[in-house]
Design a protein around this motif. Structure first.
Motif, short mmCIF file in Angstrom:
data_model
loop_
_atom_site.label_atom_id
_atom_site.label_comp_id
_atom_site.label_asym_id
_atom_site.label_seq_id
_atom_site.Cartn_x
_atom_site.Cartn_y
_atom_site.Cartn_z
N TYR A 10 0.82 -1.21 0.00
CA TYR A 10 0.00 0.00 0.00
C TYR A 10 0.86 1.27 0.00
N HIS A 11 1.96 1.24 0.70
CA HIS A 11 2.80 2.42 0.81
C HIS A 11 3.92 2.45 -0.23
N SER A 12 4.04 1.43 -1.07
CA SER A 12 5.10 1.43 -2.07
C SER A 12 4.80 2.42 -3.18
N LYS A 13 5.85 2.93 -3.78
CA LYS A 13 5.71 3.95 -4.82
C LYS A 13 5.21 3.35 -6.13
N SER A 14 5.60 2.12 -6.43
CA SER A 14 5.15 1.46 -7.66
C SER A 14 4.95 -0.04 -7.40
#
Length: 102
Positions: free
Chosen positions: A2-6
């Motif tokens: 959920y918090h990853s950039k891609s």
């Protein structure tokens, strides 16, 4: 995740299957609406390559795209002429949508 950039496409495909939602549709609809116009030579070459076999044209407009276009008309953000010119939708197609879905 959920918090990853891609997110890579393989993971996105797994999430799409798991959740039963097509996350790729968002991107493909964006490509359909905002793709650059094709060159006129493309249509002439396509006509020259006609075969004796029947050809079937797949409907490229999803119900979400149709609803988006009609919402622009209902809210008077854009006129019919602006939609036809900006999104390259044939005039007859737009009027059929209005008749069927409005």
């Amino acid at each position: 995740m959920y918090h990853s950039k891609s997110v890579d496409s393989e993971s996105l495909l797994k999430w799409s299957k798991l959740l039963g939602y097509d996350f790729f549709r968002i991107y493909s609809q964006h490509l359909l609406l905002y793709s650059p116009p094709s060159s006129p030579d493309f249509y002439q070459k396509a006509k020259q390559k006609e075969t004796e076999l029947p050809t079937f044209r797949k409907n490229i407009y999803t119900i979400e795209i149709i609803e988006f276009i009609l919402e622009l008309l209902k809210s008077e953000e854009k006129t019919k002429k602006q939609i036809i010119e900006e999104y390259k939708i044939p005039k007859t197609t737009l009027y059929k949508w209005i008749k069927k879905y409005w």
